[in-house]
Design an enzyme around this catalytic site. Structure first.
Site, PDB file in Angstrom:
ATOM      1  N   CYS A   1     -60.972  39.054 -20.327  1.00 36.82           N
ATOM      2  CA  CYS A   1     -61.660  37.761 -20.337  1.00 36.82           C
ATOM      3  C   CYS A   1     -63.091  37.780 -19.813  1.00 36.82           C
ATOM      4  O   CYS A   1     -64.007  37.393 -20.539  1.00 36.82           O
ATOM      5  CB  CYS A   1     -60.841  36.746 -19.542  1.00 36.82           C
ATOM      6  SG  CYS A   1     -59.345  36.290 -20.420  1.00 36.82           S
TER       7      CYS A   1
ATOM      8  N   PHE B   1     -55.866  29.157 -17.686  1.00 38.09           N
ATOM      9  CA  PHE B   1     -56.585  29.759 -16.552  1.00 38.09           C
ATOM     10  C   PHE B   1     -55.687  30.807 -15.892  1.00 38.09           C
ATOM     11  O   PHE B   1     -55.658  30.931 -14.672  1.00 38.09           O
ATOM     12  CB  PHE B   1     -56.999  28.680 -15.547  1.00 38.09           C
ATOM     13  CG  PHE B   1     -57.864  27.599 -16.158  1.00 38.09           C
ATOM     14  CD1 PHE B   1     -59.222  27.820 -16.379  1.00 38.09           C
ATOM     15  CD2 PHE B   1     -57.330  26.386 -16.540  1.00 38.09           C
ATOM     16  CE1 PHE B   1     -60.023  26.839 -16.963  1.00 38.09           C
ATOM     17  CE2 PHE B   1     -58.112  25.393 -17.120  1.00 38.09           C
ATOM     18  CZ  PHE B   1     -59.464  25.615 -17.331  1.00 38.09           C
TER      19      PHE B   1
HETATM   20  C1  UDX Z   1     -55.825  35.859 -25.180  1.00 36.56           C
HETATM   21  C2  UDX Z   1     -56.613  34.715 -25.749  1.00 36.56           C
HETATM   22  O1  UDX Z   1     -56.113  34.272 -26.913  1.00 36.56           O
HETATM   23  C3  UDX Z   1     -58.045  34.997 -25.684  1.00 36.56           C
HETATM   24  O2  UDX Z   1     -58.781  33.984 -26.212  1.00 36.56           O
HETATM   25  C4  UDX Z   1     -58.321  35.101 -24.231  1.00 36.56           C
HETATM   26  O3  UDX Z   1     -59.677  35.114 -23.969  1.00 36.56           O
HETATM   27  C5  UDX Z   1     -57.667  36.365 -23.742  1.00 36.56           C
HETATM   28  O4  UDX Z   1     -56.352  36.296 -23.931  1.00 36.56           O
HETATM   29  P1  UDX Z   1     -54.333  37.782 -25.564  1.00 36.56           P
HETATM   30  O5  UDX Z   1     -53.092  36.971 -25.437  1.00 36.56           O
HETATM   31  O6  UDX Z   1     -54.710  38.644 -24.430  1.00 36.56           O
HETATM   32  O7  UDX Z   1     -55.546  36.845 -25.939  1.00 36.56           O
HETATM   33  O8  UDX Z   1     -54.416  38.558 -26.910  1.00 36.56           O
HETATM   34  P2  UDX Z   1     -53.481  39.643 -27.529  1.00 36.56           P
HETATM   35  O9  UDX Z   1     -52.658  40.280 -26.474  1.00 36.56           O
HETATM   36  O10 UDX Z   1     -54.374  40.438 -28.404  1.00 36.56           O
HETATM   37  O11 UDX Z   1     -52.486  38.764 -28.416  1.00 36.56           O
HETATM   38  C6  UDX Z   1     -52.802  38.084 -29.569  1.00 36.56           C
HETATM   39  C7  UDX Z   1     -51.553  38.025 -30.445  1.00 36.56           C
HETATM   40  O12 UDX Z   1     -51.819  37.271 -31.615  1.00 36.56           O
HETATM   41  C8  UDX Z   1     -51.060  39.385 -30.913  1.00 36.56           C
HETATM   42  O13 UDX Z   1     -49.696  39.521 -30.608  1.00 36.56           O
HETATM   43  C9  UDX Z   1     -51.294  39.365 -32.421  1.00 36.56           C
HETATM   44  O14 UDX Z   1     -50.337  40.125 -33.143  1.00 36.56           O
HETATM   45  C10 UDX Z   1     -51.219  37.892 -32.726  1.00 36.56           C
HETATM   46  N1  UDX Z   1     -51.930  37.466 -33.937  1.00 36.56           N
HETATM   47  C11 UDX Z   1     -53.219  37.813 -34.150  1.00 36.56           C
HETATM   48  C12 UDX Z   1     -51.284  36.664 -34.862  1.00 36.56           C
HETATM   49  O15 UDX Z   1     -50.111  36.337 -34.687  1.00 36.56           O
HETATM   50  N2  UDX Z   1     -51.964  36.237 -35.974  1.00 36.56           N
HETATM   51  C13 UDX Z   1     -53.242  36.599 -36.224  1.00 36.56           C
HETATM   52  O16 UDX Z   1     -53.809  36.193 -37.247  1.00 36.56           O
HETATM   53  C14 UDX Z   1     -53.898  37.405 -35.264  1.00 36.56           C
HETATM   54  C1  UDX Z   2     -59.266  35.899 -15.410  1.00 43.45           C
HETATM   55  C2  UDX Z   2     -59.335  34.503 -14.760  1.00 43.45           C
HETATM   56  O1  UDX Z   2     -59.094  34.612 -13.366  1.00 43.45           O
HETATM   57  C3  UDX Z   2     -58.349  33.558 -15.417  1.00 43.45           C
HETATM   58  O2  UDX Z   2     -58.492  32.260 -14.875  1.00 43.45           O
HETATM   59  C4  UDX Z   2     -58.634  33.533 -16.910  1.00 43.45           C
HETATM   60  O3  UDX Z   2     -57.747  32.700 -17.570  1.00 43.45           O
HETATM   61  C5  UDX Z   2     -58.551  34.928 -17.483  1.00 43.45           C
HETATM   62  O4  UDX Z   2     -59.463  35.779 -16.799  1.00 43.45           O
HETATM   63  P1  UDX Z   2     -57.740  38.045 -15.215  1.00 43.45           P
HETATM   64  O5  UDX Z   2     -58.685  38.669 -16.199  1.00 43.45           O
HETATM   65  O6  UDX Z   2     -56.281  38.207 -15.414  1.00 43.45           O
HETATM   66  O7  UDX Z   2     -58.007  36.477 -15.113  1.00 43.45           O
HETATM   67  O8  UDX Z   2     -58.067  38.679 -13.807  1.00 43.45           O
HETATM   68  P2  UDX Z   2     -58.779  38.270 -12.440  1.00 43.45           P
HETATM   69  O9  UDX Z   2     -57.761  38.315 -11.374  1.00 43.45           O
HETATM   70  O10 UDX Z   2     -59.573  37.052 -12.567  1.00 43.45           O
HETATM   71  O11 UDX Z   2     -59.752  39.530 -12.248  1.00 43.45           O
HETATM   72  C6  UDX Z   2     -60.760  39.851 -13.203  1.00 43.45           C
HETATM   73  C7  UDX Z   2     -61.539  41.068 -12.768  1.00 43.45           C
HETATM   74  O12 UDX Z   2     -62.340  40.778 -11.636  1.00 43.45           O
HETATM   75  C8  UDX Z   2     -60.674  42.260 -12.351  1.00 43.45           C
HETATM   76  O13 UDX Z   2     -61.264  43.446 -12.833  1.00 43.45           O
HETATM   77  C9  UDX Z   2     -60.690  42.211 -10.835  1.00 43.45           C
HETATM   78  O14 UDX Z   2     -60.466  43.472 -10.249  1.00 43.45           O
HETATM   79  C10 UDX Z   2     -62.101  41.716 -10.596  1.00 43.45           C
HETATM   80  N1  UDX Z   2     -62.273  41.015  -9.307  1.00 43.45           N
HETATM   81  C11 UDX Z   2     -61.607  39.850  -9.053  1.00 43.45           C
HETATM   82  C12 UDX Z   2     -63.149  41.519  -8.358  1.00 43.45           C
HETATM   83  O15 UDX Z   2     -63.777  42.568  -8.587  1.00 43.45           O
HETATM   84  N2  UDX Z   2     -63.329  40.833  -7.194  1.00 43.45           N
HETATM   85  C13 UDX Z   2     -62.681  39.667  -6.910  1.00 43.45           C
HETATM   86  O16 UDX Z   2     -62.907  39.103  -5.825  1.00 43.45           O
HETATM   87  C14 UDX Z   2     -61.795  39.165  -7.879  1.00 43.45           C
END
Ligand code: UDX
Ligand code: UDX
Length: 471
Positions: free
Chosen positions: A283, A155
């Site tokens: 997300c 989260f």
């Molecule tokens: C994450 C979560 O995994 C996703 O489900 C969530 O909703 C958002 O955040 P995130 O960490 O943001 O993803 O993804 P990304 O920054 O794209 O990193 C994924 C990593 O996995 C990359 O470094 C990529 O190189 C690696 N990867 C991908 C592997 O090592 N093996 C693979 O087969 C595919």
């Molecule tokens: C979100 C969830 O908060 C986190 O729990 C989950 O694991 C990943 O997705 P993140 O995407 O890093 O985290 O950002 P967050 O701070 O939740 O903001 C998401 C989007 O909503 C941003 O574009 C932010 O600007 C917008 N936002 C957030 C609003 O427009 N209004 C608000 O009150 C809060």
């Protein structure tokens, strides 16, 4: 006393890297695996690759000691008791989550299992993924007694991910076997039993030895749904306040006052009620779409989520209308843009409403001078090069001689601009603020025409024509 667990984290992106480093901070021995060799080399060399608070210090402390960065998933599987899968789950064309990376990693892990392992889904995945991972591992010839699959959703918010990880509101563990639940309980014991918070050098946050985070044990399917439902609910809250902000504009009310009035009700709470230009990030957009799609596939009508998405898209269009209302025609206008990241304190531009708006404004024939403290490199990789789009290194350069200033991201530094200097720098003192960073009265006193979200537009007393924000 907490015990050290050997842990593998597969995927070193925003989620995996933070998880790996935080497990080390909690005292565990970690393998952080990625199939991108350049990424692994950079991490071994101490480059965090992402902008995230506390990460550089913790990486410096643990890299190549408690955290080993590697491309070798086979070794990591052999050496570790728990293997967290944190690879990306991007949105496919149909709106579903694309789980091919998760499947590829699960098959690869299966080839190297020789003793009991717990495979943990950390990536956000739809309900039933757990069962698929189990099937994939079994199909690769692994005996059912040699592994369990657990769901342990994250989260984390980008920008505060380290503190969120170490000071969570709750830890959710979806496990269908006692053995797997016991291992996950041991992994999180430094937090749930409070030992971590007793350390002098612990990262500060809301939890403490006296206020320890709860660990909620559920079935795997419930845990998978908890993750999607949490993100969808937060997105819904944002779309709700955005819809209310539109009503406030129509009624000449002030959404900040309304949000405060709603949020003081403890059943609703004050968080995630900030109106703006819509939610973005890696997300919310993807998870709302995926959750809706899962529901549809299971024959459940969840049209509420389509409305959440519709309001979110509409919010960007409304902002564009405000710019038009402030400037009349857009072709040839020179605009200063502050903010490209999807929110403040991150360099992430995935699904950023700011990037969408820059594209819309360029399509309208505007020229843009943009500044973001951390996201310009990524923006320049994403946005097609254009003679009409320039990136600069400061607020001053961006605002110099611009026809108007647009605030698109809620970076803390954008809320502290020197208003006297800003007034002198802009060609026309017009500010269209998509994040409500200023008090309209203060802007008016400083001689600005100021438009924001869900609040009456403010105009300098001497200006005769009040722009119509409701175009
Ligand atoms: C994450 C979560 O995994 C996703 O489900 C969530 O909703 C958002 O955040 P995130 O960490 O943001 O993803 O993804 P990304 O920054 O794209 O990193 C994924 C990593 O996995 C990359 O470094 C990529 O190189 C690696 N990867 C991908 C592997 O090592 N093996 C693979 O087969 C595919
Ligand atoms: C979100 C969830 O908060 C986190 O729990 C989950 O694991 C990943 O997705 P993140 O995407 O890093 O985290 O950002 P967050 O701070 O939740 O903001 C998401 C989007 O909503 C941003 O574009 C932010 O600007 C917008 N936002 C957030 C609003 O427009 N209004 C608000 O009150 C809060």
């Amino acid at each position: 006393m907490s015990r050290v667990v050997p842990i593998a984290v597969v995927g070193s992106g925003y989620v995996g890297l933070v998880a790996a480093i935080c497990f080390a901070e909690m005292g565990h021995q970690v393998f952080c695996v990625d199939n991108d060799e350049r990424k692994v080399a950079a991490l071994q060399g101490g480059d965090t690759l992402i902008h995230e608070n506390y990460l550089p210090t913790l990486l410096g402390k643990y890299r190549n000691t408690r955290v080993k960065f590697t491309t070798d998933l086979a070794e990591a599987t052999r050496e570790c008791d728990a293997i967290f899968i944190a690879v990306g789950t991007p949105q496919s064309d149909t709106g579903d989550a694309d789980l091919s990376y998760v499947e590829a990693v699960a098959s690869e892990i299966a080839r190297h299992i020789t003793s009991y392992k717990v495979i943990v889904e950390k990536s956000t995945v739809p309900v039933y993924t757990n069962e698929w991972i189990r099937r994939v591992i079994e199909r690769n010839g692994v005996n059912r007694d040699l592994f369990d699959v657990v769901s342990n959703p994250e989260f984390l918010r980008e920008g505060t991910a380290v503190a969120d990880f170490l000071h969570p509101d709750r830890i959710v563990v979806g496990a269908d076997s006692e053995r797997a639940a016991a291992l996950l309980t041991a992994i999180y014991a430094p937090l749930t039993e409070g030992d971590y918070y007793k350390k002098a050098e612990a990262i500060a946050g809301v939890c403490s030895d006296r206020a320890r985070p709860p660990l909620l044990l559920t079935s795997t399917k419930s845990a998978e749904i908890i993750k999607h439902a949490s993100n969808a609910f937060l997105a819904l809250k944002i779309s709700f306040i955005n819809a209310v902000s539109n009503l406030c504009e129509a009624a000449d009310a002030n959404v900040e006052q309304v949000a405060k009035g709603i949020g003081l009700d403890s059943r609703i709470g004050p968080k995630f009620l900030r109106p703006g230009i819509g939610y973005g990030g890696s997300c919310f957009p993807k998870d709302v779409a995926a959750f809706r799609s899962v529901a549809e596939q299971m024959g459940v009508d969840f049209n509420l989520l389509s409305e959440v998405e519709k309001i979110n898209v509409g919010q960007k269009k409304r902002f564009l209308s405000k710019v038009r209302a402030a400037l009349w025609t857009l072709r040839g206008k020179k605009l200063a843009v502050l903010g490209l990241a999807f929110k403040g304190e991150t360099d992430d531009i995935r699904e950023s409403p700011a990037i969408d708006l820059v594209e819309m404004l360029l399509a309208e024939g505007c020229s843009i001078v943009a500044y973001d403290p951390a996201a310009m490199k990524r923006a320049a990789e994403e946005l097609p090069p254009s003679t009409q789009l320039r990136y600069v290194d400061s607020v001053e350069e961006a605002t110099k001689d611009a026809d108007a200033l647009l605030i698109l991201t809620d970076w803390a530094e954008f809320a502290e601009l020197d208003l006297v200097k800003l007034h002198g720098s802009l060609r026309y003192p017009i500010v269209v603020d998509g994040r409500n960073l200023y008090d309209p009265k203060v802007m008016q006193e400083h001689g600005f025409t100021y438009m924001s979200v869900g609040r009456p537009a403010a105009t300098p007393v001497r200006e005769a024509v009040t722009p119509d924000v409701l175009v």
